[in-house]
Design a protein around this motif. Structure first.
Motif, PDB file in Angstrom:
ATOM      1  N   TYR A  20       0.838  -1.270  -0.092  1.00 32.72           N
ATOM      2  CA  TYR A  20      -0.141   0.065  -0.032  1.00 32.72           C
ATOM      3  C   TYR A  20       0.960   1.227  -0.062  1.00 32.72           C
ATOM      4  CZ  TYR A  20       1.134   0.905   4.856  1.00 32.72           C
ATOM      5  OH  TYR A  20       1.567   1.322   6.108  1.00 32.72           O
ATOM      6  N   ASP A  21       0.345   2.261  -0.463  1.00 36.30           N
ATOM      7  CA  ASP A  21       1.013   3.777  -0.270  1.00 36.30           C
ATOM      8  C   ASP A  21       0.108   4.429   0.452  1.00 36.30           C
ATOM      9  OD1 ASP A  21      -0.688   4.627  -2.281  1.00 36.30           O
ATOM     10  OD2 ASP A  21       0.837   4.887  -3.820  1.00 36.30           O
ATOM     11  N   PHE A  22       0.436   5.644   0.946  1.00 38.30           N
ATOM     12  CA  PHE A  22      -0.614   6.537   1.371  1.00 38.30           C
ATOM     13  C   PHE A  22       0.360   7.853   1.821  1.00 38.30           C
ATOM     14  CE2 PHE A  22      -3.717   6.301   5.456  1.00 38.30           C
ATOM     15  CZ  PHE A  22      -4.537   7.180   4.855  1.00 38.30           C
ATOM     16  N   MET A  80      -4.890   6.562   0.248  1.00 36.03           N
ATOM     17  CA  MET A  80      -4.292   5.325   0.594  1.00 36.03           C
ATOM     18  C   MET A  80      -4.543   4.338  -0.613  1.00 36.03           C
ATOM     19  SD  MET A  80      -4.316   2.056   1.352  1.00 36.03           S
ATOM     20  CE  MET A  80      -5.900   1.612   2.115  1.00 36.03           C
ATOM     21  N   ASP A  81      -3.869   3.822  -1.473  1.00 36.89           N
ATOM     22  CA  ASP A  81      -3.911   2.771  -2.190  1.00 36.89           C
ATOM     23  C   ASP A  81      -3.252   1.574  -1.813  1.00 36.89           C
ATOM     24  OD1 ASP A  81      -4.634   4.461  -4.773  1.00 36.89           O
ATOM     25  OD2 ASP A  81      -2.750   5.449  -4.207  1.00 36.89           O
ATOM     26  N   ALA A  82      -4.077   0.416  -1.844  1.00 43.80           N
ATOM     27  CA  ALA A  82      -3.643  -0.797  -1.558  1.00 43.80           C
ATOM     28  C   ALA A  82      -3.701  -1.774  -2.779  1.00 43.80           C
ATOM     29  CB  ALA A  82      -4.664  -1.505  -0.416  1.00 43.80           C
ATOM     30  N   GLY A 133      -8.311   2.508  -3.738  1.00 42.50           N
ATOM     31  CA  GLY A 133      -7.853   3.640  -3.033  1.00 42.50           C
ATOM     32  C   GLY A 133      -9.006   4.279  -2.394  1.00 42.50           C
ATOM     33  N   ILE A 134      -8.696   4.970  -1.079  1.00 43.66           N
ATOM     34  CA  ILE A 134      -9.460   5.295  -0.416  1.00 43.66           C
ATOM     35  C   ILE A 134      -9.058   6.789   0.027  1.00 43.66           C
ATOM     36  CG2 ILE A 134      -8.268   4.246   1.700  1.00 43.66           C
ATOM     37  CD1 ILE A 134     -11.203   4.403   3.435  1.00 43.66           C
ATOM     38  N   GLY A 135      -9.857   7.720  -0.051  1.00 42.49           N
ATOM     39  CA  GLY A 135      -9.702   9.142   0.258  1.00 42.49           C
ATOM     40  C   GLY A 135      -9.767   9.452   1.594  1.00 42.49           C
ATOM     41  N   LEU A 136      -8.608   9.937   1.897  1.00 41.52           N
ATOM     42  CA  LEU A 136      -8.534  10.209   3.586  1.00 41.52           C
ATOM     43  C   LEU A 136      -9.390  11.325   4.096  1.00 41.52           C
ATOM     44  CD1 LEU A 136      -7.318   9.715   6.263  1.00 41.52           C
ATOM     45  CD2 LEU A 136      -5.483  11.412   5.833  1.00 41.52           C
TER      46      LEU A 136
END
Lengths: 431, 431
Positions: free
Chosen positions: B201-203, B224-226, B400-403
């Motif tokens: 993942y990246d964040f 965050m992309d996993a 991908g999740i938008g923080l």
């Protein structure tokens, strides 16, 4: 069939399970083929035995190329002679894809070739190990900070102008507002953050448009900045020391296999529990001159000086109390000597250079204003930063740690470009 | 004297300790002054009693302005009527700085004024609460991913060109290489990462040069992309669902005070343990049309449609199997219908919109190449990405999740600009 990660084989000895991954390499010997299978968590030797698989299946396995993807079913066993090493007798194999001829082989490749194939080079054992250590260092730093009450506070990347007035900023055309600049440090923003949250940190990419091609420079790298209210210079260094010790201890515990792959001398890392010596800049100059350096009081240190100062030291060394002319405008002046600032650099061992820079910050409005003017920095752009000294100013300190340099040091990797997934340098933004 | 954080008062009842912080406000009544003291970890009422402090000291305390910084010594006591609320009778007080008149008062301020004073606005109770929830959401996402075996893999910010061909990229002049572009997602890089590390993942920050001024847009925001090898579409959605549930549970446990300050209806958040429904794009279109929308098959959804689709739902809703024309080139085609892709959007409740986008990725070289060509994307720039389908391609998925959107949803904050320390918008890069 239960799919498990290779690292979890130990918990499934004697049980039939399936592993999914890639063929690192194969070796055959009569009725046997030995496959080194990797899945990202670990590697295992999987053994194909012709009489139990049959002629046809055995031939298929024999044709597997490097990096082919497979799903292998079998029963993990402990290696008869090596404790904690596991093997798997293959009962069944599903070929997901037979890979084309893989461009990275065992022969030596030029660094340019490897960097151009970074998307594949990542799979090599050494690169895998370094990136897993990077994960440990990142999360170790966070764990330590959370334990100490620091709250994550993501500083902006787009900044309005050269608050700190450096010449190595990347410019970004920004709608009708002219240019934005890519941040080189979130520190100034963190100082606003502590007035709300007490202790804060950020941990993200920073950017330096430096025309430097040394093994220690990237144009894009990761930095953790921490800042704490009511912390003064001495305590600031104590926090840094404990942080480094925590991270190294975590790497030694969680990355034994990785450090072995990298042939890192872990004995050296294990010696970090001794206190880190603190010497003043002035003492450092004396030491250097005594060792034959022609450095003069007022000069900054380069790689050579950093190496000389830590030569023979088992632990990193703090250099504190720098002449104010060669340090940033925001560092608090030493109450005992108006020409010095309460800043410190932490120099790692074995020639890996500076890994942390920190200081107590100037908390007096008028002195800070004077320093901004003395360094010809714009007062208006810094007004918000000056404001923090008007509404409940408090003594406070902070520091910044470079992720890639710390990873290079702990991994023992000489070139920083191997410590980040896709390194960016003056001549490289691809792939 | 032992300095402690206000949040730790409970463990020091009856013991003399010192607290360090800022004066939120004061109120006096005869021989008593009540100070609300905050230090970033919590707030406490500190009480000055004239007879025990003396005339002079009492007068100094009476003159304390809002946001003045102080060190207060005393003995914490539990409030006589409110369990878990603490008070402190002041034995001694040290004034660190009497603040100048603080510009942010209890009266309503315009949003432009507040944004221009973001460095101070951060201290207000609501902003403090949102930023602490942001910390919980960030660390909660990480904790969940680590538990599931994901390794941190920081994607580059500088990218060579429009691999995905979007028009909303920020350009950065990059030495002799022309322009670099600021990343909008690390996904393509993560797909290279899984082939080494299995799950990554990246964040970090991503950038969108969108001329949009809605309450849901920032030019710089965190994502965050996993990405995981051997995970297919259905499992991909299950991972997302568990992740969201984990994060909400953590916020409900760790941020009770913050959610109360924000007047968040936590009863709604507590209902997240029911399964998240999955409906197809086609079903979604039908539902919308039945509710009177004039949307047509093939249209993408806007805020209004997202709201209609989750109206009355206690939990977020997945929309899956989209027409391939309105989704990205890398999504895997549905084996049951060549015109659809195995992508999913997760729409949150209460009108907070999409928070996750994910899909299984195309793992076939020729189909992917065809999709790149069909969307007029450059083949050469995507060759490294295509390579991943040549050397041990595997089924894989990610999301991908938008923080900021997730923080807004959990906090119940209507405008995304309050969910990030220093928001960047089309007309704002200051302070």
């Amino acid at each position: 069939m239960k799919h498990i990660a290779i690292k979890d084989c130990k918990a499934h000895i004697g049980e039939e399970i399936a592993l999914r991954g890639w063929v690192r390499n194969t070796r055959s010997s009569g009725k046997l083929i030995f496959i080194i299978l990797r899945d990202g968590t670990a590697e295992i030797q999987a053994i194909a035995f012709k009489p139990s698989l049959g002629e046809e299946k055995f031939a298929v396995i024999k044709s597997l190329t490097m990096e082919s993807s497979v799903i292998v079913t079998g029963i993990p066993q402990e290696h008869p002679k090596k404790p904690d090493v596991f093997e798997l007798d293959i009962n069944e194999i599903e070929i997901v894809q037979v890979a084309e001829e893989y461009p990275i082989t065992k022969k030596e490749h030029g660094v340019d070739f490897l960097l151009s194939n970074r998307h594949l080079w990542l799979r090599s054992r050494k690169q895998w190990a370094v990136l897993r250590i990077r994960h440990t260092v990142y999360t170790g730093i966070q764990e330590y900070l959370h334990k100490e009450g620091f709250i994550r506070f993501d500083s902006p990347i787009f900044t309005p102008s050269a608050c700190e007035g450096t010449t190595t900023l990347f410019e970004v055309p920004y709608f009708d507002l002219g240019n934005a600049y890519l941040s080189q440090s979130g520190q100034l923003y963190l100082e606003a953050g502590i007035m709300s949250l007490g202790r804060v940190y950020d941990f993200g990419p920073v950017f330096r448009a430096e025309k430097s091609k040394t093994r220690k420079h990237l144009t894009e790298f990761w930095m953790m900045d921490a800042e704490a209210a009511f912390v003064e210079h001495e305590e600031n260094m104590r926090i840094q020391e404990s942080l480094i010790r925590y991270v190294i201890c975590k790497a030694l515990t969680e990355n034994q296999i990785e450090l072995e792959i990298l042939e890192r001398d872990t004995g050296k890392l294990a010696k970090m529990d001794a206190p880190f010596p603190i010497i003043t800049y002035e003492e450092a100059i004396e030491q250097l001159q005594n060792k034959g350096s022609d450095i003069r009081y007022g000069d900054d240190f380069g790689a050579r000086e950093e190496e000389m100062l830590t030569e023979g030291s088992a632990v990193p060394v703090f250099i504190e109390k720098w002449p104010k002319e060669i340090k940033a405008f925001y560092m608090k002046r030493d109450p005992e000597d108006d020409d010095l600032v309460l800043g410190s650099d932490l120099i790692s061992t074995e020639g890996f250079g500076e890994i942390i820079g920190g200081s107590q910050r100037e908390d007096d409005y008028d002195i800070l204003l004077g320093r901004i003017k003395a360094q010809n920095l714009p007062v208006e752009e810094n007004q918000w930063y000056l404001d923090l000294r008007k509404y409940g100013s408090v003594p406070h300190s902070g520091f910044g740690i470079g992720l890639e340099r710390t990873v290079a040091w702990i991994s023992g990797v000489q070139h920083i470009r191997e410590t980040i997934p896709f390194p960016r340098m003056i001549y490289r933004i691809q792939p």
